[in-house]
Design a protein around this motif. Structure first.
Motif, PDB file in Angstrom:
ATOM      1  N   CYS A  95       7.560 -26.223  80.895  1.00 36.31           N
ATOM      2  CA  CYS A  95       8.420 -26.067  79.715  1.00 36.31           C
ATOM      3  C   CYS A  95       8.639 -24.585  79.410  1.00 36.31           C
ATOM      4  O   CYS A  95       7.698 -23.794  79.512  1.00 36.31           O
ATOM      5  N   ARG A  96       9.854 -24.246  79.009  1.00 34.67           N
ATOM      6  CA  ARG A  96      10.161 -22.853  78.682  1.00 34.67           C
ATOM      7  C   ARG A  96      10.498 -22.642  77.210  1.00 34.67           C
ATOM      8  O   ARG A  96      10.158 -21.613  76.642  1.00 34.67           O
ATOM      9  N   THR A  97      11.174 -23.585  76.583  1.00 35.93           N
ATOM     10  CA  THR A  97      11.527 -23.437  75.170  1.00 35.93           C
ATOM     11  C   THR A  97      11.415 -24.773  74.447  1.00 35.93           C
ATOM     12  O   THR A  97      11.631 -25.831  75.040  1.00 35.93           O
TER      13      THR A  97
ATOM     14  N   LYS B 149      -2.194 -27.325  81.402  1.00 32.51           N
ATOM     15  CA  LYS B 149      -1.625 -26.214  82.172  1.00 32.51           C
ATOM     16  C   LYS B 149      -0.311 -26.633  82.831  1.00 32.51           C
ATOM     17  O   LYS B 149       0.675 -25.888  82.812  1.00 32.51           O
ATOM     18  N   LYS B 150      -0.285 -27.828  83.400  1.00 33.41           N
ATOM     19  CA  LYS B 150       0.928 -28.310  84.057  1.00 33.41           C
ATOM     20  C   LYS B 150       2.064 -28.470  83.047  1.00 33.41           C
ATOM     21  O   LYS B 150       3.224 -28.130  83.326  1.00 33.41           O
TER      22      LYS B 150
ATOM     23  N   PRO C   3     -10.609 -22.222  81.356  1.00 36.84           N
ATOM     24  CA  PRO C   3      -9.802 -21.901  80.166  1.00 36.84           C
ATOM     25  C   PRO C   3      -8.310 -21.815  80.488  1.00 36.84           C
ATOM     26  O   PRO C   3      -7.919 -21.410  81.584  1.00 36.84           O
ATOM     27  N   VAL C   4      -7.502 -22.210  79.504  1.00 33.94           N
ATOM     28  CA  VAL C   4      -6.043 -22.165  79.606  1.00 33.94           C
ATOM     29  C   VAL C   4      -5.523 -21.544  78.310  1.00 33.94           C
ATOM     30  O   VAL C   4      -6.042 -21.842  77.228  1.00 33.94           O
ATOM     31  N   ALA C   5      -4.509 -20.687  78.411  1.00 36.88           N
ATOM     32  CA  ALA C   5      -3.948 -20.061  77.208  1.00 36.88           C
ATOM     33  C   ALA C   5      -2.432 -20.096  77.260  1.00 36.88           C
ATOM     34  O   ALA C   5      -1.823 -19.961  78.318  1.00 36.88           O
ATOM     35  N   VAL C   6      -1.823 -20.287  76.091  1.00 41.58           N
ATOM     36  CA  VAL C   6      -0.369 -20.332  75.988  1.00 41.58           C
ATOM     37  C   VAL C   6       0.053 -19.582  74.725  1.00 41.58           C
ATOM     38  O   VAL C   6      -0.665 -19.582  73.723  1.00 41.58           O
ATOM     39  N   ARG C   7       1.219 -18.919  74.816  1.00 46.61           N
ATOM     40  CA  ARG C   7       1.754 -18.203  73.653  1.00 46.61           C
ATOM     41  C   ARG C   7       3.108 -18.789  73.285  1.00 46.61           C
ATOM     42  O   ARG C   7       3.978 -18.971  74.133  1.00 46.61           O
ATOM     43  N   PHE C   8       3.259 -19.123  72.002  1.00 50.23           N
ATOM     44  CA  PHE C   8       4.513 -19.632  71.454  1.00 50.23           C
ATOM     45  C   PHE C   8       5.096 -18.538  70.560  1.00 50.23           C
ATOM     46  O   PHE C   8       4.417 -18.049  69.653  1.00 50.23           O
TER      47      PHE C   8
END
Length: 265
Positions: A173-175, A167-168, A202-207
């Protein structure tokens, strides 16, 4: 948007976190016994005449407080906890994950704030993983495409540390830049999104590829804890309900199978 499917099994492996690279394994819960006698012993000795022998029977050895050993996770046990075709909606098929099914996908960034996420993303498995298993699923030529992995980390504390580290890294990070041999390089945005409420922390990230030959490619990844195991679900070309459904089904099955395997019931 290209009509050709970009195989994401390796993206799933890439993003499956080597997050325990930042996990501290210094669990000091079992501290060494003190070599200093208790103060109460010295006090009672001074209050009792030295010539008077102790009439108390010698104490029996205290039973061990160590918890019984639990069997280590194995790849075979983790494989049983993965989703099977019967657990998925009609129209899905299992993808062949023999290790040579796609190019080596990598991410990179010149931004030092992305260094941890880049390092995590380019690893095959979490650092410290004791055993792992994975499977990919396809919902047809247009998707959704789902990649699932399970990694045994040795303890639930290691899994929770992994989740916090991930998560950290996402928030820092942005790009980044995504490179797929034969397909090209594209900038991708990094954005934390709401995670399905399944498993623990839970942790979720979208690329999202925002330009170049891969523009429009969207990858959503969810990681969550199942006790001492980390579950990762990566979805490409999926709707929100695909992400929620796959994560929930995977977490429920893994929880049931892994708990049974650990307790022997």
């Amino acid at each position: 948007m290209p009509n050709k499917r970009v195989r994401v099994t390796c993206i799933g492996a890439v993003l499956v976190l080597s997050l325990t690279a930042c996990t501290k394994s210094g669990d000091s819960s079992s501290s060494a016994p003190s070599s200093t006698p208790p103060v109460a012993s010295a006090t009672s000795a001074s209050a009792t005449p030295a010539a008077t022998p102790s009439t108390q029977p010698s104490a029996s050895p205290a039973p061990s407080s160590q918890p019984p050993a639990v069997p280590a996770r194995t790849t075979a046990a983790l494989t049983k906890a993965l989703l099977a075709l019967a657990d998925l909606p009609a129209g899905f098929s299992l993808e062949d994950d023999n290790g040579d099914g796609g190019p080596d996908v990598t991410v990179s960034s010149k931004d030092p704030r992305c260094a941890k996420l880049v390092a995590y993303s380019n690893a095959d498995n979490p650092a410290g993983s004791k055993a792992s298993a994975g499977q990919s699923y396809s919902g047809g030529t247009q998707g959704p495409f789902i990649d699932e992995s399970l990694d045994a980390m040795g303890s639930s504390a290691a899994v929770q540390s992994l989740q916090q580290s991930f998560k950290k890294a996402i928030r820092s990070c942005r790009t980044m830049t995504l490179s797929i041999p034969g397909e090209g390089r594209s900038p991708i945005s990094v954005r934390e999104v709401s995670a399905p409420q399944a498993g623990e922390s839970p942790v979720a990230v979208r690329f999202l590829a925002t330009g170049g030959p891969l523009e429009g490619l969207e990858v959503t990844m969810v990681t969550t804890g199942i006790g001492d195991v980390v579950l990762a679900i990566t979805v490409v070309a999926g709707l929100p309900e695909d992400i929620d459904g796959a994560t929930t089904a995977a977490a429920e099955k893994a929880t049931t199978i892994l708990k049974t395997a650990r307790t022997g019931t």
